[in-house]
Motif scaffolding. Sequence first.
Motif, PDB file in Angstrom:
ATOM      1  N   LEU A   1       0.875  -1.244   0.029  1.00  0.00           N
ATOM      2  CA  LEU A   1      -0.084   0.015   0.197  1.00  0.00           C
ATOM      3  C   LEU A   1       0.871   1.343  -0.029  1.00  0.00           C
ATOM      4  N   LEU A   2       1.876   1.212   0.873  1.00  0.00           N
ATOM      5  CA  LEU A   2       2.919   2.475   0.893  1.00  0.00           C
ATOM      6  C   LEU A   2       3.508   2.556  -0.373  1.00  0.00           C
ATOM      7  N   SER A   3       3.841   1.597  -1.179  1.00  0.00           N
ATOM      8  CA  SER A   3       4.463   1.830  -2.680  1.00  0.00           C
ATOM      9  C   SER A   3       3.562   1.999  -3.607  1.00  0.00           C
ATOM     10  N   LEU A   4       2.298   2.362  -3.462  1.00  0.00           N
ATOM     11  CA  LEU A   4       1.294   2.757  -4.345  1.00  0.00           C
ATOM     12  C   LEU A   4       1.833   3.917  -5.175  1.00  0.00           C
ATOM     13  N   SER A   5       1.726   3.979  -6.488  1.00  0.00           N
ATOM     14  CA  SER A   5       1.905   5.037  -7.263  1.00  0.00           C
ATOM     15  C   SER A   5       0.667   6.185  -7.085  1.00  0.00           C
ATOM     16  N   TYR A   6       0.692   6.920  -6.241  1.00  0.00           N
ATOM     17  CA  TYR A   6      -0.152   7.965  -6.094  1.00  0.00           C
ATOM     18  C   TYR A   6       0.130   8.997  -5.243  1.00  0.00           C
ATOM     19  N   PRO A   7      -0.308  10.406  -5.636  1.00  0.00           N
ATOM     20  CA  PRO A   7       0.548  11.296  -4.923  1.00  0.00           C
ATOM     21  C   PRO A   7      -0.097  11.803  -3.675  1.00  0.00           C
ATOM     22  N   ASN A   8      -1.532  11.909  -3.406  1.00  0.00           N
ATOM     23  CA  ASN A   8      -1.974  12.167  -2.315  1.00  0.00           C
ATOM     24  C   ASN A   8      -2.844  10.937  -1.422  1.00  0.00           C
ATOM     25  N   LEU A   9      -1.935  10.226  -0.828  1.00  0.00           N
ATOM     26  CA  LEU A   9      -2.394   8.856  -0.099  1.00  0.00           C
ATOM     27  C   LEU A   9      -2.357   8.884   1.541  1.00  0.00           C
ATOM     28  N   GLN A  10      -3.178   8.212   2.130  1.00  0.00           N
ATOM     29  CA  GLN A  10      -3.294   7.976   3.621  1.00  0.00           C
ATOM     30  C   GLN A  10      -3.707   6.654   3.739  1.00  0.00           C
ATOM     31  N   VAL A  11      -2.867   5.924   4.429  1.00  0.00           N
ATOM     32  CA  VAL A  11      -3.049   4.398   4.626  1.00  0.00           C
ATOM     33  C   VAL A  11      -3.432   4.222   6.223  1.00  0.00           C
ATOM     34  N   ILE A  12      -4.600   3.515   6.170  1.00  0.00           N
ATOM     35  CA  ILE A  12      -5.139   3.474   7.379  1.00  0.00           C
ATOM     36  C   ILE A  12      -5.341   1.964   7.903  1.00  0.00           C
ATOM     37  N   ILE A  13      -4.894   1.401   8.535  1.00  0.00           N
ATOM     38  CA  ILE A  13      -4.915  -0.020   8.889  1.00  0.00           C
ATOM     39  C   ILE A  13      -5.788  -0.010  10.303  1.00  0.00           C
ATOM     40  N   ILE A  14      -6.874  -0.976  10.227  1.00  0.00           N
ATOM     41  CA  ILE A  14      -7.726  -0.903  11.402  1.00  0.00           C
ATOM     42  C   ILE A  14      -7.528  -2.212  12.008  1.00  0.00           C
ATOM     43  N   ASN A  15      -7.010  -2.420  13.107  1.00  0.00           N
ATOM     44  CA  ASN A  15      -6.746  -3.462  13.844  1.00  0.00           C
ATOM     45  C   ASN A  15      -7.872  -4.046  14.687  1.00  0.00           C
ATOM     46  N   ASP A  16      -8.853  -4.888  14.152  1.00  0.00           N
ATOM     47  CA  ASP A  16     -10.104  -5.105  14.577  1.00  0.00           C
ATOM     48  C   ASP A  16      -9.967  -6.045  15.812  1.00  0.00           C
ATOM     49  N   GLY A  17      -9.351  -5.768  16.816  1.00  0.00           N
ATOM     50  CA  GLY A  17      -9.346  -6.825  18.002  1.00  0.00           C
ATOM     51  C   GLY A  17      -8.550  -8.047  17.709  1.00  0.00           C
ATOM     52  N   SER A  18      -7.457  -7.858  17.084  1.00  0.00           N
ATOM     53  CA  SER A  18      -6.747  -9.209  16.591  1.00  0.00           C
ATOM     54  C   SER A  18      -6.128 -10.018  17.958  1.00  0.00           C
ATOM     55  N   THR A  19      -6.156 -11.150  17.992  1.00  0.00           N
ATOM     56  CA  THR A  19      -5.964 -11.998  19.177  1.00  0.00           C
ATOM     57  C   THR A  19      -4.251 -12.375  18.801  1.00  0.00           C
ATOM     58  N   ASP A  20      -3.901 -12.303  17.528  1.00  0.00           N
ATOM     59  CA  ASP A  20      -2.461 -12.685  17.240  1.00  0.00           C
ATOM     60  C   ASP A  20      -1.485 -11.495  17.311  1.00  0.00           C
ATOM     61  N   ALA A  21      -0.566 -11.617  16.678  1.00  0.00           N
ATOM     62  CA  ALA A  21       0.661 -10.489  16.988  1.00  0.00           C
ATOM     63  C   ALA A  21       0.446  -9.539  15.657  1.00  0.00           C
ATOM     64  N   THR A  22      -0.778  -9.223  15.175  1.00  0.00           N
ATOM     65  CA  THR A  22      -1.076  -8.249  13.932  1.00  0.00           C
ATOM     66  C   THR A  22      -0.377  -6.845  14.521  1.00  0.00           C
ATOM     67  N   LEU A  23      -0.613  -6.400  15.488  1.00  0.00           N
ATOM     68  CA  LEU A  23      -0.376  -5.159  16.139  1.00  0.00           C
ATOM     69  C   LEU A  23       1.054  -5.021  16.362  1.00  0.00           C
ATOM     70  N   ALA A  24       1.492  -6.030  16.954  1.00  0.00           N
ATOM     71  CA  ALA A  24       3.026  -5.893  17.410  1.00  0.00           C
ATOM     72  C   ALA A  24       3.950  -5.999  16.062  1.00  0.00           C
ATOM     73  N   THR A  25       3.424  -6.804  15.024  1.00  0.00           N
ATOM     74  CA  THR A  25       4.199  -6.867  13.721  1.00  0.00           C
ATOM     75  C   THR A  25       4.142  -5.498  13.193  1.00  0.00           C
ATOM     76  N   LEU A  26       3.056  -4.943  13.215  1.00  0.00           N
ATOM     77  CA  LEU A  26       2.782  -3.427  12.709  1.00  0.00           C
ATOM     78  C   LEU A  26       3.970  -2.602  13.431  1.00  0.00           C
ATOM     79  N   GLN A  27       3.772  -2.444  14.484  1.00  0.00           N
ATOM     80  CA  GLN A  27       4.601  -1.731  15.332  1.00  0.00           C
ATOM     81  C   GLN A  27       6.248  -2.001  15.290  1.00  0.00           C
ATOM     82  N   ALA A  28       6.452  -3.146  14.966  1.00  0.00           N
ATOM     83  CA  ALA A  28       7.881  -3.628  14.931  1.00  0.00           C
ATOM     84  C   ALA A  28       8.520  -2.988  13.318  1.00  0.00           C
TER      85      ALA A  28
END
Lengths: 472, 352
Positions: A85-112
């Motif tokens: 998503l971050l490498s998309l060729s688009y000039p005005n881009l905002q990327v919003i990931i919504i961690n919907d109460g994951s019970t695995d390491a989704t948030l920790a992975t994103l933080q790291a």
Amino acid sequence: MIEVPEQWRQILTTIEYVSIIYVLAVNSFYILLFIAAGSQIWRHSLLARREQLWRALGSSFTPTVSILAPAHNEEATVTESVRSLLSLSYPNLQVIIINDGSTDATLATLQAEFDLAPVHPAFWEQIQTKPVGNLYQSLAHTNLIVIDKENGGKADALNAGLNVATGKLVCAIDADTIIEPDALQRLVRPFMTNSDVVAAGGTIRVVNESSVRHGRVQNVRVPRNPLAGFQLIEYLRAFLFGRLGWNSLGGNLIISGAFGLFRRDAVIRVGGYSEDSVGEDMELIASLRRSAYRSGRPGRVEFIPDPVAWTEVPVALEILGNQRDRWHRGLADVLWRYRGLMFNPRYRSLGMIAYPYFVLVELISPVVEVVGFVIAIAGISLGVIDAEVGLWFLLAAYVYGLAVSLLAILLDEIAYRRYSSVKDRLWLVVWAVAENFGYRQLTVYWRLRGLVRYFRRSKVGWGAMKRKGFST
Amino acid sequence: MEVPYIKLLVGVIALLPGGLLVAYLAIVFQRALWLRWDRGNLEWARAAMLDVATGEALSTSNKRRLSALSPSVQARLFNEFAAIFAGPQSEILRVLAEDIGLTQHLKQRCKSWFWWRRLVAVRTLTLLSTGLGSVEPLLDDRNSQVRYQAIEWAGGTGSEAIASTLIDRLYHGDPFCRYALEDSLTRMGKVASTPLKARLEEKHEDDQALVAMLEVAVRIAGPEYEQIARSLVSHRSPEVRDLCAELLARLGGDDAANTLIEMLDDESSRVASSAARSLGRLKHWPASTRLADLLDDPRWTVRNEAALALANVGAPGILMLQQKARTDDAGGSVSKFALDILANRPGVSAAA
């Protein structure tokens, strides 16, 4: 041979004729869809020739796009997806990931991976959602925002994203979807050229067995796994044949939840995604279109074939079955909620063509198939229906189904040529032929199960989708 | 239904997938062969073009070989190269296109009966920055896509007469081409400025036409628009007032800032937010107290923009935000948010 009373003989014969008329009517409509899709593909491929997409990159008029990617236990694929998503060729881009109460390491992975820093969660809650715990902004990519919230389902997660987003347009995707670098530039075109467009969708393709490197699909292959191969054919049929055809025949009623672009103000005006519907993507489109007809506001929905997003499809029967079951429950639910559209001239092509098609073909076709099959078997056993006629008719139906698949493959080959090797193209034909022997019958069973569950109001959630992660 | 009829029906239907399969395989194999045959030609032509673009002279025999390629292959090559080259290299490509007859061919194509041929011709002429005398009629083309592309082409011409035509088109409304018109006029910059100013000074019944023209004026942002912006700050349409605030922010200066401070009291949340954002962009610290008052505004967008503007203003604004952030009310919440966003900016050391 059992002696069948004349009255029963009459009933069985009538059902047989009704089935034949139904099959002929549906298939004739498919031919109409094909003609419409063919003309659209022809027009799109002419429009795409020598197109200078990069012009939009340097323009200050290109609208800001906020990508909303809900993630629920996606630790295996979330890093690659966010990179893509971050490498998309688009000039005005905002990327919003919504961690919907994951019970695995989704948030920790994103933080790291993305160096997230907390931000005080202040936003205008225009649509009510489950509580948002924390908001994070990436220090490495300041246009990346992560929302950490209580589990509330996909629709609730998307609504939370809508509240936080600042873009004029929002792009709803699944967290495991990989968008091609120029796909957003292509998908944004209808919004720049037609002021009445409120939603646009692109094509979803199957990524299984293709290699993904740095968030981009590199070596595109036709999967050799039969289940993935069959789904690839289904996706080609649904997107290149179905949705494209609907552009001309009354407009689309579905934009895939895995890759769709919407005007944020229009989505907020209709209250966002419906949380109590399993078919939230279809529900949103129905709501946008109905609201447009009622208020006189813009409400055009476009499907564009060339922006492509890739998704990993399930290869386990149980997960695939649950997915199809959920899709059909979603369809039934949305069609019931919007029953007022049926043959209602106020909603023009939506009420007179698109909605009736979804009820009479998409919704009840598994019932008709099963009933038709049972009646045929009963009729043949009781000697009411000629066995030879029954078999020939069955054969005709399958041959016709195969023709539709081959047409979709042919359209893809003429317009897009995604698969470069001759071997891959031949595999497409193999899967198109083979899907008729077992797989189609299974999908009928899953869809029927979904319908039964819908009527029994069984509660089933997101449904677990065990991902393997992308092969690199 | 009789069996023979059913058999006939199945037979007819079976012809369809059979035919499709044959067509599919024919296309696959024809493409594979064509690719092999075409690859050699294209590779040679690419190498020759690269030499030309980097300053080497093209031999007569190579020029003849390049001229002999089909116009569609030539157009493909020039599209590839023109998109990546700029300055003197573009000029070399343009001359080469003239020499091998491609430009003439494309100009002819602009008159084609088929819209897709006209479209591809204008696209290539746009890349080559040529085509004067042939593309202008396409600004009125019956096909909206061709018209759209001709407008893009016009953006690169630098002709005031063409700019006036585009402004007329924008004024009278061409919904399909509005984006292309605005973008091209912005790219034309100063050339479009004078005719645009003249149009803006007229009386307008249609708010949308005014909005479209103001959007271009905001991007060009020449001092000649200041008077117009200040005269329109009390216009009936909030969209127009919003754009005036943005235009004033781009022009800057004390007068513009004072007008923006007055606009903070606008009844429309859109305009008040825009004025706050504009003052933040101008880093106009004397407005800090007025912006701090807006932290208690009942409208969320106004509160939020006021907080973000205070974060942009600098030390006085940050002090006010820090003070407000100690409270638990709505203003405190947006203040904390703005301070966190400021702290996360590259090069800012934990301002909060």
